[in-house]
Design a protein around this motif. Structure first.
Motif, PDB file in Angstrom:
ATOM      1  N   ASN A   1       0.816  -1.213   0.000  1.00 17.78           N
ATOM      2  CA  ASN A   1       0.000   0.000   0.000  1.00 17.78           C
ATOM      3  C   ASN A   1       0.851   1.265   0.000  1.00 17.78           C
ATOM      4  O   ASN A   1       2.080   1.199   0.004  1.00 17.78           O
ATOM      5  CB  ASN A   1      -0.943  -0.016   1.202  1.00 17.78           C
ATOM      6  CG  ASN A   1      -2.027  -1.070   1.027  1.00 17.78           C
ATOM      7  OD1 ASN A   1      -2.733  -1.078   0.035  1.00 17.78           O
ATOM      8  ND2 ASN A   1      -2.126  -1.971   1.994  1.00 17.78           N
ATOM      9  N   LYS A   2       0.169   2.398   0.012  1.00 15.10           N
ATOM     10  CA  LYS A   2       0.844   3.695   0.012  1.00 15.10           C
ATOM     11  C   LYS A   2       1.603   3.921   1.315  1.00 15.10           C
ATOM     12  O   LYS A   2       1.224   3.399   2.364  1.00 15.10           O
ATOM     13  CB  LYS A   2      -0.172   4.819  -0.166  1.00 15.10           C
ATOM     14  CG  LYS A   2      -0.801   4.842  -1.534  1.00 15.10           C
ATOM     15  CD  LYS A   2      -1.760   6.001  -1.651  1.00 15.10           C
ATOM     16  CE  LYS A   2      -2.390   6.001  -3.030  1.00 15.10           C
ATOM     17  NZ  LYS A   2      -3.305   7.119  -3.209  1.00 15.10           N
ATOM     18  N   LYS A   3       2.655   4.707   1.210  1.00 12.05           N
ATOM     19  CA  LYS A   3       3.488   5.119   2.335  1.00 12.05           C
ATOM     20  C   LYS A   3       4.040   3.941   3.151  1.00 12.05           C
ATOM     21  O   LYS A   3       3.902   3.890   4.365  1.00 12.05           O
ATOM     22  CB  LYS A   3       2.725   6.076   3.246  1.00 12.05           C
ATOM     23  CG  LYS A   3       2.275   7.336   2.529  1.00 12.05           C
ATOM     24  CD  LYS A   3       1.576   8.277   3.468  1.00 12.05           C
ATOM     25  CE  LYS A   3       1.114   9.500   2.690  1.00 12.05           C
ATOM     26  NZ  LYS A   3       0.407  10.447   3.525  1.00 12.05           N
ATOM     27  N   PRO A   4       4.664   2.977   2.491  1.00 15.31           N
ATOM     28  CA  PRO A   4       5.148   1.803   3.226  1.00 15.31           C
ATOM     29  C   PRO A   4       6.219   2.134   4.263  1.00 15.31           C
ATOM     30  O   PRO A   4       6.277   1.486   5.309  1.00 15.31           O
ATOM     31  CB  PRO A   4       5.707   0.900   2.126  1.00 15.31           C
ATOM     32  CG  PRO A   4       6.010   1.814   0.994  1.00 15.31           C
ATOM     33  CD  PRO A   4       5.001   2.917   1.081  1.00 15.31           C
ATOM     34  N   PHE A   5       7.049   3.133   3.991  1.00 10.14           N
ATOM     35  CA  PHE A   5       8.103   3.468   4.948  1.00 10.14           C
ATOM     36  C   PHE A   5       7.508   3.983   6.256  1.00 10.14           C
ATOM     37  O   PHE A   5       7.977   3.637   7.334  1.00 10.14           O
ATOM     38  CB  PHE A   5       9.073   4.507   4.360  1.00 10.14           C
ATOM     39  CG  PHE A   5       9.861   3.984   3.209  1.00 10.14           C
ATOM     40  CD1 PHE A   5      10.968   3.181   3.417  1.00 10.14           C
ATOM     41  CD2 PHE A   5       9.489   4.271   1.906  1.00 10.14           C
ATOM     42  CE1 PHE A   5      11.700   2.676   2.356  1.00 10.14           C
ATOM     43  CE2 PHE A   5      10.219   3.774   0.835  1.00 10.14           C
ATOM     44  CZ  PHE A   5      11.318   2.971   1.061  1.00 10.14           C
ATOM     45  N   GLU A   6       6.480   4.796   6.144  1.00  8.68           N
ATOM     46  CA  GLU A   6       5.793   5.324   7.313  1.00  8.68           C
ATOM     47  C   GLU A   6       5.081   4.230   8.087  1.00  8.68           C
ATOM     48  O   GLU A   6       5.128   4.180   9.308  1.00  8.68           O
ATOM     49  CB  GLU A   6       4.719   6.320   6.850  1.00  8.68           C
ATOM     50  CG  GLU A   6       5.023   7.757   7.081  1.00  8.68           C
ATOM     51  CD  GLU A   6       3.899   8.630   6.566  1.00  8.68           C
ATOM     52  OE1 GLU A   6       2.754   8.527   7.066  1.00  8.68           O
ATOM     53  OE2 GLU A   6       4.174   9.407   5.637  1.00  8.68           O
ATOM     54  N   ARG A   7       4.415   3.372   7.357  1.00 10.02           N
ATOM     55  CA  ARG A   7       3.519   2.391   7.978  1.00 10.02           C
ATOM     56  C   ARG A   7       4.215   1.111   8.436  1.00 10.02           C
ATOM     57  O   ARG A   7       3.623   0.324   9.176  1.00 10.02           O
ATOM     58  CB  ARG A   7       2.383   2.070   7.025  1.00 10.02           C
ATOM     59  CG  ARG A   7       1.544   3.306   6.779  1.00 10.02           C
ATOM     60  CD  ARG A   7       0.328   3.007   5.992  1.00 10.02           C
ATOM     61  NE  ARG A   7      -0.468   4.235   5.906  1.00 10.02           N
ATOM     62  CZ  ARG A   7      -1.389   4.433   5.021  1.00 10.02           C
ATOM     63  NH1 ARG A   7      -1.664   3.498   4.142  1.00 10.02           N
ATOM     64  NH2 ARG A   7      -2.063   5.556   5.005  1.00 10.02           N
ATOM     65  N   PHE A   8       5.422   0.892   8.003  1.00 10.65           N
ATOM     66  CA  PHE A   8       6.166  -0.315   8.394  1.00 10.65           C
ATOM     67  C   PHE A   8       6.614  -0.219   9.851  1.00 10.65           C
ATOM     68  O   PHE A   8       6.670  -1.214  10.558  1.00 10.65           O
ATOM     69  CB  PHE A   8       7.383  -0.473   7.480  1.00 10.65           C
ATOM     70  CG  PHE A   8       8.086  -1.798   7.585  1.00 10.65           C
ATOM     71  CD1 PHE A   8       7.639  -2.898   6.878  1.00 10.65           C
ATOM     72  CD2 PHE A   8       9.223  -1.939   8.366  1.00 10.65           C
ATOM     73  CE1 PHE A   8       8.298  -4.120   6.952  1.00 10.65           C
ATOM     74  CE2 PHE A   8       9.889  -3.144   8.442  1.00 10.65           C
ATOM     75  CZ  PHE A   8       9.415  -4.246   7.738  1.00 10.65           C
ATOM     76  N   LYS A   9       6.941   0.973  10.264  1.00  6.21           N
ATOM     77  CA  LYS A   9       7.540   1.196  11.586  1.00  6.21           C
ATOM     78  C   LYS A   9       6.635   0.776  12.746  1.00  6.21           C
ATOM     79  O   LYS A   9       7.085   0.078  13.657  1.00  6.21           O
ATOM     80  CB  LYS A   9       7.921   2.666  11.722  1.00  6.21           C
ATOM     81  CG  LYS A   9       8.640   2.989  12.994  1.00  6.21           C
ATOM     82  CD  LYS A   9       9.022   4.455  13.070  1.00  6.21           C
ATOM     83  CE  LYS A   9       9.706   4.743  14.379  1.00  6.21           C
ATOM     84  NZ  LYS A   9      10.087   6.131  14.511  1.00  6.21           N
ATOM     85  N   HIS A  10       5.383   1.182  12.727  1.00  7.19           N
ATOM     86  CA  HIS A  10       4.501   0.930  13.872  1.00  7.19           C
ATOM     87  C   HIS A  10       4.328  -0.558  14.211  1.00  7.19           C
ATOM     88  O   HIS A  10       4.505  -0.939  15.372  1.00  7.19           O
ATOM     89  CB  HIS A  10       3.146   1.609  13.687  1.00  7.19           C
ATOM     90  CG  HIS A  10       2.231   1.398  14.848  1.00  7.19           C
ATOM     91  ND1 HIS A  10       2.449   1.990  16.071  1.00  7.19           N
ATOM     92  CD2 HIS A  10       1.128   0.625  14.984  1.00  7.19           C
ATOM     93  CE1 HIS A  10       1.504   1.596  16.915  1.00  7.19           C
ATOM     94  NE2 HIS A  10       0.695   0.775  16.268  1.00  7.19           N
ATOM     95  N   PRO A  11       3.980  -1.411  13.241  1.00  8.75           N
ATOM     96  CA  PRO A  11       3.827  -2.827  13.599  1.00  8.75           C
ATOM     97  C   PRO A  11       5.118  -3.447  14.156  1.00  8.75           C
ATOM     98  O   PRO A  11       5.068  -4.290  15.050  1.00  8.75           O
ATOM     99  CB  PRO A  11       3.436  -3.507  12.290  1.00  8.75           C
ATOM    100  CG  PRO A  11       3.012  -2.437  11.370  1.00  8.75           C
ATOM    101  CD  PRO A  11       3.652  -1.175  11.841  1.00  8.75           C
ATOM    102  N   ILE A  12       6.246  -3.000  13.628  1.00 11.43           N
ATOM    103  CA  ILE A  12       7.526  -3.523  14.125  1.00 11.43           C
ATOM    104  C   ILE A  12       7.784  -3.031  15.542  1.00 11.43           C
ATOM    105  O   ILE A  12       8.164  -3.799  16.424  1.00 11.43           O
ATOM    106  CB  ILE A  12       8.684  -3.103  13.184  1.00 11.43           C
ATOM    107  CG1 ILE A  12       8.557  -3.775  11.826  1.00 11.43           C
ATOM    108  CG2 ILE A  12      10.048  -3.398  13.821  1.00 11.43           C
ATOM    109  CD1 ILE A  12       8.704  -5.272  11.834  1.00 11.43           C
ATOM    110  N   GLU A  13       7.590  -1.738  15.757  1.00  9.12           N
ATOM    111  CA  GLU A  13       7.852  -1.136  17.067  1.00  9.12           C
ATOM    112  C   GLU A  13       7.004  -1.753  18.171  1.00  9.12           C
ATOM    113  O   GLU A  13       7.427  -1.794  19.321  1.00  9.12           O
ATOM    114  CB  GLU A  13       7.601   0.380  17.022  1.00  9.12           C
ATOM    115  CG  GLU A  13       8.597   1.151  16.202  1.00  9.12           C
ATOM    116  CD  GLU A  13       9.950   1.282  16.866  1.00  9.12           C
ATOM    117  OE1 GLU A  13      10.025   1.325  18.113  1.00  9.12           O
ATOM    118  OE2 GLU A  13      10.942   1.335  16.128  1.00  9.12           O
TER     119      GLU A  13
END
Length: 100
Positions: free
Chosen positions: A53-65
Motif C-alpha cells: 500500500n501507500k506510504k510503506p516506509f511510514e507504515r512499516f515502523k509501527h507494527p515492528i515497534e
C-alpha cells in the motif's frame, strides 16, 4: 567540533570513498526481505499488506515497534545495510585501482 578532522578529510579526499545513504529501493528491499523471513504469520501478513500500500516506509515502523520482533528488525536492517556498504566499498576500491 570536528574542524581539524574535516580539514584532514579535505586535504586527502582521494583517500576516501563517499558512501551515500541507501536509495529508497534498497531500503524497501530490506523491508521485503525481513518480511519474507518472518516466522510470525499474522505480523508477516500485516507487513506484506503495508508494503503493498501507500506510504510503506511510514507504515512499516509501527507494527515492528509494537511487536516482539523490534530488535530482530534492527539487527536484520543493520546487517543488510552493512552488506550494501561492503558492496559499495568493493566497487569504489575497484574504481580507484583502475585509475592508478
Amino acid at each position: 567540533m570536528f574542524k581539524s578532522e574535516l580539514e584532514k578529510v579535505k586535504e586527502h579526499t582521494e583517500d576516501f570513498i563517499k558512501i551515500e545513504p541507501p536509495e529508497s529501493f534498497e531500503s524497501f528491499k530490506i523491508m521485503e526481505l525481513f518480511t519474507a523471513q518472518m516466522p510470525e504469520i499474522e505480523l508477516k501478513f500485516l507487513l506484506k499488506k503495508v508494503l503493498e500500500n501507500k506510504k510503506p516506509f511510514e507504515r512499516f515502523k509501527h507494527p515492528i515497534e509494537t511487536s516482539s520482533f523490534r530488535e530482530a528488525w534492527f539487527e536484520f536492517q543493520q546487517n543488510e545495510l552493512e552488506k550494501i556498504v561492503a558492496k559499495k566499498l568493493e566497487h569504489g576500491i575497484k574504481i580507484k585501482l583502475n585509475r592508478i
